[in-house]
Enzyme design. Structure first.
Site, short mmCIF file in Angstrom:
data_model
loop_
_atom_site.label_atom_id
_atom_site.label_comp_id
_atom_site.label_asym_id
_atom_site.label_seq_id
_atom_site.Cartn_x
_atom_site.Cartn_y
_atom_site.Cartn_z
CG HIS A 177 22.08 -16.91 -63.41
ND1 HIS A 177 22.35 -18.21 -62.92
CD2 HIS A 177 23.52 -16.45 -63.68
CE1 HIS A 177 23.64 -18.03 -62.37
NE2 HIS A 177 24.16 -17.18 -62.89
CE LYS A 224 33.83 -22.06 -61.94
NZ LYS A 224 32.07 -20.71 -61.35
NE ARG A 250 27.67 -12.41 -58.47
CZ ARG A 250 27.93 -13.65 -57.66
NH1 ARG A 250 26.84 -14.74 -57.16
NH2 ARG A 250 29.15 -14.39 -58.10
CB SER A 279 26.10 -21.51 -57.54
OG SER A 279 25.61 -20.94 -59.05
O1 PNS Z 1 29.03 -18.39 -64.57
P1 PNS Z 1 31.10 -18.51 -64.20
O2 PNS Z 1 31.05 -19.42 -64.02
O3 PNS Z 1 30.99 -16.93 -64.13
O4 PNS Z 1 31.42 -17.84 -66.08
C1 PNS Z 1 32.22 -18.04 -66.60
C2 PNS Z 1 32.75 -18.65 -67.55
C3 PNS Z 1 32.02 -20.39 -68.51
C4 PNS Z 1 31.42 -17.25 -68.56
C5 PNS Z 1 34.17 -18.54 -67.89
O5 PNS Z 1 34.88 -19.30 -67.28
C6 PNS Z 1 34.22 -18.57 -69.41
O6 PNS Z 1 34.28 -17.70 -70.72
N1 PNS Z 1 34.45 -19.89 -70.18
C7 PNS Z 1 35.53 -20.29 -70.94
C8 PNS Z 1 36.90 -20.62 -71.48
C9 PNS Z 1 37.20 -18.81 -71.93
O7 PNS Z 1 36.96 -18.34 -72.88
N2 PNS Z 1 38.68 -18.94 -71.00
C10 PNS Z 1 39.02 -17.09 -71.58
C11 PNS Z 1 38.57 -16.10 -70.61
S1 PNS Z 1 38.72 -15.89 -69.47
#
Ligand code: PNS
Length: 174
Positions: free
Chosen positions: A30, A54, A103, A141
């Site tokens: 990150h 989560k 990745r 993670s």
């Molecule tokens: O680090 P991650 O878990 O891959 O991050 C994912 C994240 C938090 C960026 C994604 O789940 C997100 O944008 N969540 C907010 C809800 C949302 O907007 N959902 C619609 C788009 S998929």
């Protein structure tokens, strides 16, 4: 709808980018994306998601603290949190570019879906992808948690301050 060159230029000239994620916890991968983002954008808003679906190791507050600790001397990094739809948060903040790291090929499918869903909901927001550098492409993670729990070293994968917190939280083999 295809954007004109001017529209694309306007979006990227906003110079503000959001790097959203779970950051449970922040890894060296990150950090690499954030630092490379800083070379392109004026400011990177690292925003921790309140992700109700989560189960996380660290609370949102702890995750924010860890990121702030690492970037305490970097005025161009802001740490924030968001709840609900990412595009709503971007709209509220006037942010038009979402930064995401890629990745592996398996990341691509989910990232592609997410970028398209966000684009459909808010065509004015673009997702900007950066390939993770090879030394970080294996870091996740989940793998990290297992390594720390089994007494392995997180060197080269997480900052020392984060590793310390993980050890405290996970205990595990010494
Ligand atoms: O680090 P991650 O878990 O891959 O991050 C994912 C994240 C938090 C960026 C994604 O789940 C997100 O944008 N969540 C907010 C809800 C949302 O907007 N959902 C619609 C788009 S998929």
């Amino acid at each position: 709808m295809v954007k004109s060159k001017k529209q694309v230029r306007d979006i990227f000239c906003s110079k503000l980018v959001i790097y959203p994620g779970s950051f449970d916890p922040l890894t060296d991968g990150h950090i690499n994306i954030i630092r490379r983002g800083l070379a392109i954008f004026d400011k990177v808003v690292v925003s921790v998601a309140h992700n109700i679906s989560k189960r996380t190791l660290f609370s949102v507050r702890e995750r924010v603290e860890m990121i702030k600790e690492v970037f305490k001397n970097e005025s161009k990094v802001e740490v924030d949190t968001f709840e609900g739809l990412l595009i709503n948060y971007c709209r509220q903040r006037g942010i038009r570019v979402i930064l995401r790291g890629l990745r592996t090929v398996s990341d691509f499918e989910f990232e592609f879906q997410m970028a398209l869903a966000n684009k459909q909901m808010e065509p004015d927001i673009e997702t900007f992808f950066m390939m993770t550098e090879s030394s970080y492409s294996h870091i996740s993670s989940t793998i990290l948690r297992e390594i720390i729990q089994l007494g392995g070293s997180g060197k080269g994968m997480v900052p020392a301050s984060v590793e310390k917190r993980m050890r405290k939280k996970l205990g595990g083999v010494k």
